[in-house]
Write a protein that holds these residues in place. Structure first.
Motif, PDB file in Angstrom:
ATOM      1  N   LEU B 341       0.881  -1.161   0.000  1.00  0.00           N
ATOM      2  CA  LEU B 341       0.000   0.000   0.000  1.00  0.00           C
ATOM      3  C   LEU B 341       0.917   1.209   0.000  1.00  0.00           C
ATOM      4  O   LEU B 341       1.839   1.266   0.788  1.00  0.00           O
ATOM      5  CB  LEU B 341      -0.871  -0.006   1.260  1.00  0.00           C
ATOM      6  N   GLY B 342       0.660   2.170  -0.861  1.00  0.00           N
ATOM      7  CA  GLY B 342       1.589   3.295  -0.975  1.00  0.00           C
ATOM      8  C   GLY B 342       1.328   4.389   0.046  1.00  0.00           C
ATOM      9  O   GLY B 342       1.341   5.566  -0.298  1.00  0.00           O
ATOM     10  N   GLY B 343       1.104   4.007   1.305  1.00  0.00           N
ATOM     11  CA  GLY B 343       0.851   5.031   2.323  1.00  0.00           C
ATOM     12  C   GLY B 343       2.049   5.945   2.511  1.00  0.00           C
ATOM     13  O   GLY B 343       3.199   5.516   2.370  1.00  0.00           O
ATOM     14  N   VAL B 344       1.783   7.214   2.828  1.00  0.00           N
ATOM     15  CA  VAL B 344       2.841   8.204   3.055  1.00  0.00           C
ATOM     16  C   VAL B 344       2.553   8.930   4.373  1.00  0.00           C
ATOM     17  O   VAL B 344       1.465   8.811   4.943  1.00  0.00           O
ATOM     18  CB  VAL B 344       2.940   9.208   1.888  1.00  0.00           C
ATOM     19  N   TYR B 345       3.534   9.710   4.811  1.00  0.00           N
ATOM     20  CA  TYR B 345       3.470  10.390   6.111  1.00  0.00           C
ATOM     21  C   TYR B 345       4.018  11.777   5.852  1.00  0.00           C
ATOM     22  O   TYR B 345       5.210  11.915   5.549  1.00  0.00           O
ATOM     23  CB  TYR B 345       4.347   9.592   7.072  1.00  0.00           C
ATOM     24  N   LYS B 346       3.140  12.781   5.900  1.00  0.00           N
ATOM     25  CA  LYS B 346       3.563  14.098   5.436  1.00  0.00           C
ATOM     26  C   LYS B 346       3.395  15.167   6.511  1.00  0.00           C
ATOM     27  O   LYS B 346       2.374  15.216   7.196  1.00  0.00           O
ATOM     28  CB  LYS B 346       2.720  14.492   4.205  1.00  0.00           C
ATOM     29  N   LEU B 347       4.389  16.020   6.584  1.00  0.00           N
ATOM     30  CA  LEU B 347       4.315  17.213   7.435  1.00  0.00           C
ATOM     31  C   LEU B 347       3.200  18.105   6.912  1.00  0.00           C
ATOM     32  O   LEU B 347       3.122  18.376   5.712  1.00  0.00           O
ATOM     33  CB  LEU B 347       5.648  17.962   7.363  1.00  0.00           C
ATOM     34  N   SER B 348       2.313  18.588   7.816  1.00  0.00           N
ATOM     35  CA  SER B 348       1.219  19.439   7.347  1.00  0.00           C
ATOM     36  C   SER B 348       1.119  20.747   8.112  1.00  0.00           C
ATOM     37  O   SER B 348       0.373  21.636   7.723  1.00  0.00           O
ATOM     38  CB  SER B 348      -0.104  18.688   7.451  1.00  0.00           C
ATOM     39  N   ALA B 349       1.841  20.866   9.214  1.00  0.00           N
ATOM     40  CA  ALA B 349       1.856  22.142   9.948  1.00  0.00           C
ATOM     41  C   ALA B 349       3.031  22.128  10.902  1.00  0.00           C
ATOM     42  O   ALA B 349       3.440  21.067  11.397  1.00  0.00           O
ATOM     43  CB  ALA B 349       0.559  22.325  10.737  1.00  0.00           C
ATOM     44  N   ILE B 350       3.559  23.325  11.140  1.00  0.00           N
ATOM     45  CA  ILE B 350       4.685  23.442  12.068  1.00  0.00           C
ATOM     46  C   ILE B 350       4.544  24.734  12.851  1.00  0.00           C
ATOM     47  O   ILE B 350       4.072  25.745  12.324  1.00  0.00           O
ATOM     48  CB  ILE B 350       6.032  23.361  11.314  1.00  0.00           C
ATOM     49  N   LYS B 351       4.911  24.704  14.123  1.00  0.00           N
ATOM     50  CA  LYS B 351       4.827  25.884  14.987  1.00  0.00           C
ATOM     51  C   LYS B 351       6.156  26.022  15.707  1.00  0.00           C
ATOM     52  O   LYS B 351       6.425  25.306  16.679  1.00  0.00           O
ATOM     53  CB  LYS B 351       3.684  25.711  15.994  1.00  0.00           C
ATOM     54  N   PRO B 352       7.008  26.946  15.224  1.00  0.00           N
ATOM     55  CA  PRO B 352       8.294  27.147  15.901  1.00  0.00           C
ATOM     56  C   PRO B 352       8.035  27.578  17.348  1.00  0.00           C
ATOM     57  O   PRO B 352       7.010  28.198  17.632  1.00  0.00           O
ATOM     58  CB  PRO B 352       8.938  28.285  15.113  1.00  0.00           C
ATOM     59  N   THR B 353       8.948  27.224  18.239  1.00  0.00           N
ATOM     60  CA  THR B 353       8.783  27.568  19.651  1.00  0.00           C
ATOM     61  C   THR B 353       8.463  29.065  19.790  1.00  0.00           C
ATOM     62  O   THR B 353       9.193  29.909  19.264  1.00  0.00           O
ATOM     63  CB  THR B 353      10.077  27.226  20.417  1.00  0.00           C
ATOM     64  N   GLY B 354       7.350  29.354  20.432  1.00  0.00           N
ATOM     65  CA  GLY B 354       6.943  30.756  20.610  1.00  0.00           C
ATOM     66  C   GLY B 354       6.261  31.375  19.407  1.00  0.00           C
ATOM     67  O   GLY B 354       5.854  32.533  19.443  1.00  0.00           O
ATOM     68  N   GLY B 355       6.126  30.619  18.290  1.00  0.00           N
ATOM     69  CA  GLY B 355       5.542  31.188  17.067  1.00  0.00           C
ATOM     70  C   GLY B 355       4.121  30.724  16.825  1.00  0.00           C
ATOM     71  O   GLY B 355       3.444  30.217  17.729  1.00  0.00           O
ATOM     72  N   GLN B 356       3.666  30.943  15.609  1.00  0.00           N
ATOM     73  CA  GLN B 356       2.314  30.585  15.187  1.00  0.00           C
ATOM     74  C   GLN B 356       2.351  29.310  14.349  1.00  0.00           C
ATOM     75  O   GLN B 356       3.380  28.972  13.781  1.00  0.00           O
ATOM     76  CB  GLN B 356       1.732  31.704  14.305  1.00  0.00           C
ATOM     77  N   TRP B 357       1.201  28.624  14.237  1.00  0.00           N
ATOM     78  CA  TRP B 357       1.106  27.483  13.345  1.00  0.00           C
ATOM     79  C   TRP B 357       1.277  27.925  11.894  1.00  0.00           C
ATOM     80  O   TRP B 357       0.632  28.885  11.465  1.00  0.00           O
ATOM     81  CB  TRP B 357      -0.261  26.791  13.471  1.00  0.00           C
ATOM     82  N   GLN B 358       2.138  27.230  11.173  1.00  0.00           N
ATOM     83  CA  GLN B 358       2.303  27.463   9.733  1.00  0.00           C
ATOM     84  C   GLN B 358       1.862  26.207   9.000  1.00  0.00           C
ATOM     85  O   GLN B 358       2.508  25.176   9.109  1.00  0.00           O
ATOM     86  CB  GLN B 358       3.783  27.717   9.401  1.00  0.00           C
ATOM     87  N   PRO B 359       0.742  26.292   8.272  1.00  0.00           N
ATOM     88  CA  PRO B 359       0.338  25.111   7.504  1.00  0.00           C
ATOM     89  C   PRO B 359       1.335  24.846   6.379  1.00  0.00           C
ATOM     90  O   PRO B 359       1.938  25.778   5.841  1.00  0.00           O
ATOM     91  CB  PRO B 359      -1.035  25.490   6.958  1.00  0.00           C
TER      92      PRO B 359
END
Lengths: 490, 490
Positions: B341-359
């Motif tokens: 099965l070609g399942g994948v695992y992808k980054l979808s949001a990141i929040k640097p310490t003290g920052g805001q969520w970045q999609p």
């Protein structure tokens, strides 16, 4: 010789006696109860056709078989579990005396095997197990599981690495492999088949395979732009820089890699290369090579990955792709186009206590499925050109002086040898009476063996389309025995 | 809640921290060294198309993921191994401080997952991992390995058992499976997909799956004739008699089974049935049924095996085959026609310490490979007929009031819901800050869940040829976010 260090035991915390089909245990119980358990038996493990429509296979898995023999055991929890199983009258399936027998069981079998990394062909026994019938029977399923899969993947890897010539092939299959051990065994077998390294770190630790890897798309996505991502990676890991250049625009990515490669050079480091993971790998690698060369990075590798297999790699090479390292995952580790080798394990002779050897054959409507009787050995004949043909003979009868072998599927096809022709017997002793009698062979040596073995054969066996059919036949007395047994039974 | 009993730990004697691609560790090292390690990140695990050209998949593997989280660890030997790895300047790849970090690492991630046995579709996150970037990244490869394979086999089993209706399906794949754990995981997933039992005794013990098995051809071959073989077996195992009748002549074998079945009856036992393992299964089962019925064995089962899969079983049923139990091995346990099965695992949001969520989205030339940004949830809408459509939305933005969902591959295809329509959110909390927060679900309950789940859907999704495409879409704000991120990046 004791094995202080069993990889199988490291991987599996549980004893593996129960790693078998239930029918092996019900048959074992029935042998035990009706007095046949201690008859001496011989079983052979073999496959009936080369995988992937190819012209050969590479034997693999024996070292795990050795671990499995060494660790073979039913512990108290296993026996407690078996004692709870019920038949259709809701009474216990197994008698307590049988369970005690299992718990006290110590393997007394002889094992002969074709060493790992050997070029092998259909009908040849890869393993020969001889010992008490009950024990030979209990071993069947696990031996098939181990040998079938590793031989399959070693063969697939051999096909892929043969196409790649001197380019290193990296095995990247862990994420798509069939279970944790599907991945670990595949990494091991892929290395035997000629891969240079794996991405699977646990396989690296357990089997001593070199490991490779740098960064993924997610690394690049964590930064505001690709250049910053490469720079930060290079700062952190200056001695392991293969930049993945296709997160946004591949050729732009190559330029960013070159910029960061220059910075690395100024600081006394060397960029290893770049990796392409999508798009037109032929076009992109040619363009990337030009950019790298123009910038003086003549030694920078171009690694490619993305659902590669031997067909795609050959096509890319024909198109002049400038790829120097091949990352192969799913198609290798799952043997995608044929995910199982149909190896079988068949009784071929039995000697009741105090009686004589009785050769046995399993009939079938299909000639290819009729098994060969006897206690078999495989003799490989050589001439000046290398391996010429393999003859299977019955050790109970020995090999005839006439030196003729007969095709098992077409008795009119025969081959004759000179009686003094150079030859080698492929099955070698591994266990005698449950004790290991051979040295264990390092994975690196097994890998080298495959390379040397392939040199002994006509290159036609490596062809992917209509490969050369290397001759494998039965010695005349064995052929006669088999024919007589079939006629008797019918 | 502590897990006193980890199946993964029973199976694997070694910690599994190193069961990962090397690039996860080199990225982790680079995050650790350059300060990004503790940024909060969200990754989703999903597949992009249904396996086997089918209309759905069955989620499986979560319980092993729970074990993996619970047991996650790098021990002293792991760290010693990593300390020996070298870069291209022959200096260590990893700094000692990073290795200490690994050794002391305690998972702090949140995990949300779609429960096992759920009917799932492409693009839906089966797992959502949220936590320190370095940890989310290290988990990727093992999560993919576990979920990809078990989901694949549960789906394959569901296709096979759907064709078999009320007939039990037995999983016989151990001997051809991909490695030891390829077999164990396949047995577990096959049970989720509706199989009634397995031949794999270790899977029976570890997972509580019923085990089945009686005898093989080798049993028959050990005796002078088939009748004697059946009688001896019946004497030893009178409560477990399924006679394999095709060693010599199948219908003659059925007559021998009937004779021995009569003897069993006289002694107060009941013959369970017969098994066919070769030949024309349609013809032979019809003739065998007649013989058994004429002899009064109306309840005797006819078990069939021999490279069966859902296509062959359907064809046999169309031909009126009188088979009541189906033994399925290689084609199921290796998912033969699509072994990954070609399942994948992808980054979808990141929040640097003290920052805001970045999609975040991963671009690709192919629209289907562009990942969806945000912290995602899947909402399944129901009407009187059952499940109607699934909408993926971003928890950071919530679901819109307009109740419109948009096809991820064709923005002109839309679907509207009533705002009060019944719905269920599929991702449920499994771990919070590294601690399990859900009950573990028994395998029997997971298996029942699959059956109940399939009842909720139009039967068209189960069709093998041109199945109904169940609608899965993005909520409007999420679709807009994704579109904007793509346009920005281009």
């Amino acid at each position: 010789m004791l094995d202080s260090h069993s990889v199988l035991r490291q991987i599996y915390g549980t004893p593996l006696g129960l790693l078998t089909d239930l029918y092996q245990l019900t048959m074992a119980h029935a042998y035990w109860k009706t007095g046949g358990a201690e008859s001496e038996a011989v079983f052979h493990l073999f496959f009936r056709s080369n995988p992937f429509g190819g012209g050969y296979a590479i034997s693999a898995g024996l070292d795990q078989v050795i671990d499995y023999f060494n660790d073979y055991q039913f512990d108290a929890a296993d026996v407690a579990y078996l004692s709870e199983l019920r038949g259709n009258d809701d009474k216990p399936l197994f008698e307590p005396g049988f369970l005690t027998h299992l718990k006290e069981l110590q393997l007394q079998c002889d094992l002969d095997a074709i060493p790992e990394g050997t070029v092998v062909f259909p009908h040849q026994p890869l393993l020969r197990v001889r010992g008490p019938l009950i024990q030979c029977q209990l071993l069947e399923t696990a031996l098939l599981n181990i040998i079938n899969f590793q031989t399959l993947v070693a063969t697939k890897a051999s096909r892929i690495t043969s196409v790649c010539g001197d380019d290193p092939v990296l095995e990247f299959g862990l994420r798509r492999a069939q279970g944790i051990d599907g991945a670990l065994s595949a990494s091991r077998a892929a290395f035997i088949g000629g891969c240079a390294a794996t991405s699977n770190v646990l396989a690296g630790k357990l089997f001593g395979i070199p490991v490779k890897g740098t960064h993924a798309h997610s690394w690049v996505m964590c930064f505001d732009n690709e250049r910053e991502a490469f720079e930060t990676y290079a700062d952190a890991m200056p001695n392991n820089c293969v930049f993945l250049v296709d997160t946004y625009d591949t050729l732009q990515g190559v330029r960013h890699a070159i910029d960061v490669g220059q910075r690395l050079k100024e600081r006394g480091h060397q960029m290893v290369g770049i990796r392409l993971d999508s798009g037109d790998l032929a076009y992109l690698s040619i363009e990337a090579r030009k950019l790298l060369d123009e910038a003086g990075f003549h030694d920078a590798a171009i690694v490619a990955s993305n659902d590669l297999d031997e067909q795609i790699i050959r096509s890319l090479k024909e198109q002049g792709a400038q790829i120097s390292v091949w990352g192969v995952g799913t198609k290798l580790s799952t043997a995608f186009d044929q995910p199982a080798l149909g190896g079988v394990y068949k009784l071929s002779a039995i000697k009741p206590t105090g009686g004589q050897w009785q050769p046995k054959t399993k009939l079938s409507e299909q000639a290819i499925k009729t098994s060969t009787p006897g206690i078999l050995q495989v003799r490989r004949y050589f001439d000046d050109q290398g391996a010429q043909a393999d003859m299977i003979f019955n050790e109970l009868d020995g090999a005839s002086d006439d030196c003729v072998m007969i095709d098992p599927l077409d008795p009119t096809r025969r081959k004759t040898f000179a009686s003094d022709q150079k030859h080698e017997d492929l099955l070698t002793p591994v266990f005698r009476n449950g004790t290991r009698v051979c040295e264990r062979i390092s994975l690196a040596k097994i890998r080298t063996r495959r390379e040397q073995q392939l040199q002994q054969f006509h290159s036609g066996i490596r062809r992917h389309t209509y490969p050369h059919q290397y001759p494998v036949g039965l010695e005349t007395k064995l052929n006669e025995l088999k024919t007589n047994l079939i006629l008797q039974a019918r």
